[in-house]
Motif scaffolding. Structure first.
Motif, PDB file in Angstrom:
ATOM      1  N   PRO A 197      -8.041  86.724  88.811  1.00 49.62           N
ATOM      2  CA  PRO A 197      -7.817  85.319  89.196  1.00 49.62           C
ATOM      3  C   PRO A 197      -7.495  85.099  90.669  1.00 49.62           C
ATOM      4  N   ALA A 198      -7.639  86.125  91.509  1.00 45.25           N
ATOM      5  CA  ALA A 198      -7.435  85.913  92.942  1.00 45.25           C
ATOM      6  C   ALA A 198      -8.456  84.912  93.460  1.00 45.25           C
ATOM      7  N   GLY A 199      -8.138  84.228  94.558  1.00 49.32           N
ATOM      8  CA  GLY A 199      -9.060  83.268  95.126  1.00 49.32           C
ATOM      9  C   GLY A 199      -8.686  81.853  94.743  1.00 49.32           C
ATOM     10  N   PRO A 200      -9.627  80.924  94.733  1.00 52.28           N
ATOM     11  CA  PRO A 200      -9.337  79.521  94.402  1.00 52.28           C
ATOM     12  C   PRO A 200      -8.678  79.387  93.030  1.00 52.28           C
ATOM     13  N   PRO A 201      -7.940  78.300  92.817  1.00 48.58           N
ATOM     14  CA  PRO A 201      -7.131  78.200  91.601  1.00 48.58           C
ATOM     15  C   PRO A 201      -7.880  77.783  90.340  1.00 48.58           C
ATOM     16  N   ASP A 202      -9.024  77.094  90.473  1.00 49.55           N
ATOM     17  CA  ASP A 202      -9.682  76.568  89.285  1.00 49.55           C
ATOM     18  C   ASP A 202     -11.151  76.996  89.251  1.00 49.55           C
ATOM     19  N   ALA A 203     -11.767  76.779  88.094  1.00 52.06           N
ATOM     20  CA  ALA A 203     -13.129  77.251  87.883  1.00 52.06           C
ATOM     21  C   ALA A 203     -14.115  76.567  88.827  1.00 52.06           C
ATOM     22  N   GLU A 204     -13.961  75.262  89.030  1.00 49.61           N
ATOM     23  CA  GLU A 204     -14.905  74.551  89.887  1.00 49.61           C
ATOM     24  C   GLU A 204     -14.860  75.066  91.313  1.00 49.61           C
ATOM     25  N   SER A 205     -13.653  75.317  91.821  1.00 56.98           N
ATOM     26  CA  SER A 205     -13.514  75.814  93.195  1.00 56.98           C
ATOM     27  C   SER A 205     -14.077  77.226  93.324  1.00 56.98           C
ATOM     28  N   ILE A 206     -13.841  78.046  92.300  1.00 55.43           N
ATOM     29  CA  ILE A 206     -14.350  79.419  92.340  1.00 55.43           C
ATOM     30  C   ILE A 206     -15.869  79.412  92.365  1.00 55.43           C
ATOM     31  N   LEU A 207     -16.464  78.575  91.524  1.00 53.30           N
ATOM     32  CA  LEU A 207     -17.921  78.521  91.477  1.00 53.30           C
ATOM     33  C   LEU A 207     -18.491  78.014  92.802  1.00 53.30           C
ATOM     34  N   GLN A 208     -17.818  77.052  93.432  1.00 51.00           N
ATOM     35  CA  GLN A 208     -18.261  76.554  94.727  1.00 51.00           C
ATOM     36  C   GLN A 208     -18.151  77.640  95.788  1.00 51.00           C
ATOM     37  N   TRP A 209     -17.076  78.418  95.692  1.00 50.54           N
ATOM     38  CA  TRP A 209     -16.850  79.532  96.641  1.00 50.54           C
ATOM     39  C   TRP A 209     -17.993  80.550  96.543  1.00 50.54           C
ATOM     40  N   VAL A 210     -18.359  80.913  95.339  1.00 50.68           N
ATOM     41  CA  VAL A 210     -19.437  81.886  95.137  1.00 50.68           C
ATOM     42  C   VAL A 210     -20.779  81.298  95.582  1.00 50.68           C
ATOM     43  N   ALA A 211     -21.016  80.006  95.295  1.00 56.41           N
ATOM     44  CA  ALA A 211     -22.285  79.376  95.663  1.00 56.41           C
ATOM     45  C   ALA A 211     -22.448  79.316  97.170  1.00 56.41           C
ATOM     46  N   GLU A 212     -21.385  79.017  97.895  1.00 58.69           N
ATOM     47  CA  GLU A 212     -21.469  78.974  99.357  1.00 58.69           C
ATOM     48  C   GLU A 212     -21.785  80.346  99.931  1.00 58.69           C
ATOM     49  N   THR A 213     -21.209  81.382  99.348  1.00 61.46           N
ATOM     50  CA  THR A 213     -21.494  82.733  99.832  1.00 61.46           C
ATOM     51  C   THR A 213     -22.950  83.101  99.571  1.00 61.46           C
ATOM     52  N   LEU A 214     -23.472  82.736  98.390  1.00 59.13           N
ATOM     53  CA  LEU A 214     -24.881  82.997  98.099  1.00 59.13           C
ATOM     54  C   LEU A 214     -25.791  82.269  99.084  1.00 59.13           C
ATOM     55  N   SER A 215     -25.421  81.030  99.442  1.00 52.02           N
ATOM     56  CA  SER A 215     -26.247  80.256 100.368  1.00 52.02           C
ATOM     57  C   SER A 215     -26.247  80.869 101.755  1.00 52.02           C
ATOM     58  N   ALA A 216     -25.169  81.572 102.079  1.00 47.97           N
ATOM     59  CA  ALA A 216     -25.093  82.206 103.397  1.00 47.97           C
ATOM     60  C   ALA A 216     -25.891  83.497 103.474  1.00 47.97           C
ATOM     61  N   PHE A 217     -26.358  83.991 102.303  1.00 52.14           N
ATOM     62  CA  PHE A 217     -27.163  85.207 102.251  1.00 52.14           C
ATOM     63  C   PHE A 217     -28.532  84.935 102.890  1.00 52.14           C
ATOM     64  N   PRO A 218     -28.961  85.683 103.888  1.00 50.96           N
ATOM     65  CA  PRO A 218     -30.345  85.531 104.368  1.00 50.96           C
ATOM     66  C   PRO A 218     -31.318  86.008 103.284  1.00 50.96           C
ATOM     67  N   PRO A 219     -32.399  85.287 103.008  1.00 52.83           N
ATOM     68  CA  PRO A 219     -33.336  85.694 101.959  1.00 52.83           C
ATOM     69  C   PRO A 219     -33.906  87.083 102.164  1.00 52.83           C
ATOM     70  N   ASP A 220     -34.062  87.503 103.438  1.00 54.71           N
ATOM     71  CA  ASP A 220     -34.634  88.813 103.720  1.00 54.71           C
ATOM     72  C   ASP A 220     -33.585  89.872 104.015  1.00 54.71           C
ATOM     73  N   SER A 221     -32.335  89.608 103.611  1.00 50.90           N
ATOM     74  CA  SER A 221     -31.257  90.563 103.879  1.00 50.90           C
ATOM     75  C   SER A 221     -31.508  91.880 103.153  1.00 50.90           C
ATOM     76  N   ARG A 222     -31.252  92.980 103.838  1.00 50.72           N
ATOM     77  CA  ARG A 222     -31.431  94.289 103.212  1.00 50.72           C
ATOM     78  C   ARG A 222     -30.268  94.599 102.275  1.00 50.72           C
ATOM     79  N   LYS A 223     -29.128  93.979 102.510  1.00 46.53           N
ATOM     80  CA  LYS A 223     -27.963  94.181 101.646  1.00 46.53           C
ATOM     81  C   LYS A 223     -27.999  93.127 100.541  1.00 46.53           C
TER      82      LYS A 223
END
Length: 570
Positions: free
Chosen positions: A537-563
């Motif tokens: 449960p580390a990170g944002p306090p509720d499910a909506e915030s956690i999902l938004q946190w993960v979605a923003e990180t995915l959006s920051a992923f370059p499509p051609d990233s090797r990692k």
């Protein structure tokens, strides 16, 4: 003159002697027991005579034996005994201290009598067959069996057989006591296993029919129960164990139940293959044949006769042809994934049914295949059909489950939707906080979404999304939940307790599975899956915030990233 009279007398005596020798019946060799083996077939060692009526007594047969046209009974000899009696005789010299028995190889014989002389010269009659309850047979069992007398001298045995409607062709075999017991033990083991499995499958099929309201399983259960009862009657198991005292039922069940099993088999094939999908006329033909066969079976039971029995066999043969046509039709045109396996399951019984049918028409002699062919075919058929029916039922129930789950799941992939995921994630967070253990949320994105759309089109993209969903299902355990949360985004909730190593391993599994070629996708096209790991449960306090946190990180992923994998807080 006197010399001429002497010559004439000698010629007359020689003539009388020649006539006597010509009229005398050649006798077969005496069977000496014990023999080299504990089992001795009497093929070629038995003489027979078919009595035109059924009036002779054994004393009359013995008195007139020299004048009767006895003939050696060859292997496979068939006798049409409607209104007749078959007399068999053989000679045995019993020198063994242990008992020996003579057995007729067929069950369901109308009447069998064995005659032997007692020490006082009287003829002793022993009787078996459908005319006597099995419990009152001289040697109770599935087949008519008689114990031979141990007198220390050669003895002639006479066997009298009455059997209507079906040609009689049972072989006579001598068994030592040890071999007879061993044969019966093997028989009980095999038949116990066979009928036990049949009963178990019938119960499971009925349970599936009741639980899932599956008409196919109901038809299969009815067919299996009636077919098994038909084999119970035909093989003599019913007369031995189930209806010993019901002589009338025992005599009629041998013909009634196997006939009803043919009706049930045709109905089952009609239900499974659904001929109405291909031709309304064909479906009407099948129903007409079912009705005609049922009427013939019942008529044959109420007014038994050979012509009616032959008509019934002809209808059964027609049913076999129709079943073959239906199976060929669904094999060629069947659009269901399991229909060919179901069609394959019918083949063993169809092939083995040819032997008792040919036997009923008098085309082939009595043999192990005419007696046990259907049971052998059913033993092969049952697991194939049950497996195919289970697969078919599972697919249909899966489709029904997906249809009922549409309000709570994604229509394309079948995964949970965002509305279903949010309360589940809240519950997982609450349990993790109260029990002080870690859980995880994996955000998954199809990075080459736009490339697939541009190069292959929307249909291939939909296939790619379905394949990606299947990878998430395989990566999820029974306690986890996979969901589709966006056009190209998915989420996987890992129920606690879990560790960063477990979450990373699941992420690597997803990435690797996406890079493998999938059969549903064009050659050379693989899925590029990017995964973000959030330990909770580390990170944002509720499910909506956690999902938004993960979605923003995915959006920051370059499509051609090797990692392809990024951990937020591990």
């Amino acid at each position: 003159m006197r010399g001429c009279l002497i010559v004439i007398r000698w010629l007359a005596a020689l003539a009388v002697l020649a006539c006597g020798l010509a009229s005398a019946q050649p006798r077969l060799p005496v069977v000496v027991l014990p023999s080299e083996h504990g089992v001795l077939p009497l093929d070629g060692l038995v003489q027979f005579w078919e009595e035109p009526g059924r009036e002779y007594k054994v004393e009359e047969i013995v008195a007139e034996a020299a004048s009767l046209p006895w003939a050696t009974r060859p292997p496979g000899k068939q006798h049409r005994l409607d209104g007749k009696a078959l007399w068999l005789r053989f000679d045995v010299d019993m020198r063994d201290s242990k008992p020996w028995y003579v057995t007729l190889s067929s069950s369901g014989i109308d009447r069998v009598q064995l005659f032997r002389r007692a020490a006082d010269g009287r003829w002793v009659a022993l009787e078996a067959g459908d005319s006597v309850p099995v419990s009152r047979w001289p040697v109770p069992g599935r087949l008519p069996t008689f114990e031979l007398a141990n007198t220390g001298a050669p003895m002639t045995y006479y066997v009298r057989v009455e059997h209507d409607r079906v040609d009689f062709g049972a072989e006579l075999t001598l068994y030592s006591q040890a071999e007879l017991l061993a044969a019966r033990e093997r028989e009980q083991l095999l038949m116990g296993a066979y009928f036990g499995i049949a009963a178990l499958l019938a119960v499971v099929a009925l349970a599936n029919a009741a639980l899932y309201r599956d008409r196919n399983f109901l038809a299969y259960a009815v067919y299996l129960i009636i077919f098994t009862l038909g084999q119970v009657a035909y093989l003599g198991i019913g007369a031995q164990h189930l209806w010993d005292r019901w002589l009338d039922w025992n005599a009629s069940s041998t013909f009634l139940l196997p006939g009803l099993s043919a009706v049930a088999a045709l109905w089952f094939v009609q239900v499974v293959t659904e001929p109405a999908r291909f031709s309304r006329v064909l479906n009407l033909v099948v129903w007409a044949l079912i009705l005609a066969l049922l009427v013939a079976v019942l008529f044959d039971t109420w007014t038994p006769s050979r012509p009616i029995f032959v008509a019934r066999l002809m209808l059964t043969s027609a049913a076999l042809v129709v079943v073959s046509a239906l199976i060929g039709l669904v094999w060629q045109r069947g659009d269901q994934p399991d229909i060919r396996l179901i069609a394959l399951g019918f083949v063993p019984v169809m092939v083995m049914a040819l032997f008792p049918l040919a036997r009923g028409f008098g085309l082939i002699p009595n043999s192990i295949f005419t007696r046990y062919g259907l049971a052998i075919g059913a033993a092969v058929e049952m697991p194939i059909l049950f497996y195919a029916m289970t697969l078919r039922g599972s697919r249909r129930r899966e489709a029904q489950a997906r249809a009922s789950a549409l309000p709570k799941s994604d229509a394309l992939t079948g995964l949970a939707d965002l509305r279903t995921l949010m309360p589940r994630l809240e519950d997982v967070l609450a349990r993790a906080r109260s029990q002080k253990h870690a859980c995880a949320l994996l955000g998954v994105r199809l990075a080459n979404h736009d490339v697939i759309t541009a190069e292959y089109g929307r249909e291939t993209l939909d296939r790619a999304l379905v394949v990606a969903a299947s990878h998430l299902r395989r990566a999820a355990s029974d306690m986890d939940m996979a969901a589709r949360v966006g056009e190209r985004d998915f989420a996987l909730v890992l129920e606690g307790p879990t560790t960063p190593d477990v979450a990373t391993s699941r992420a690597q599994q997803l990435v690797a599975s996406g890079l493998r070629q999938a059969q549903a996708l064009p050659n050379g096209l693989t899925l590029k899956l990017q995964v973000v790991i959030a330990m909770l449960p580390a990170g944002p306090p509720d499910a909506e915030s956690i999902l938004q946190w993960v979605a923003e990180t995915l959006s920051a992923f370059p499509p051609d990233s090797r990692k392809q994998i990024r951990a937020l807080n591990t």
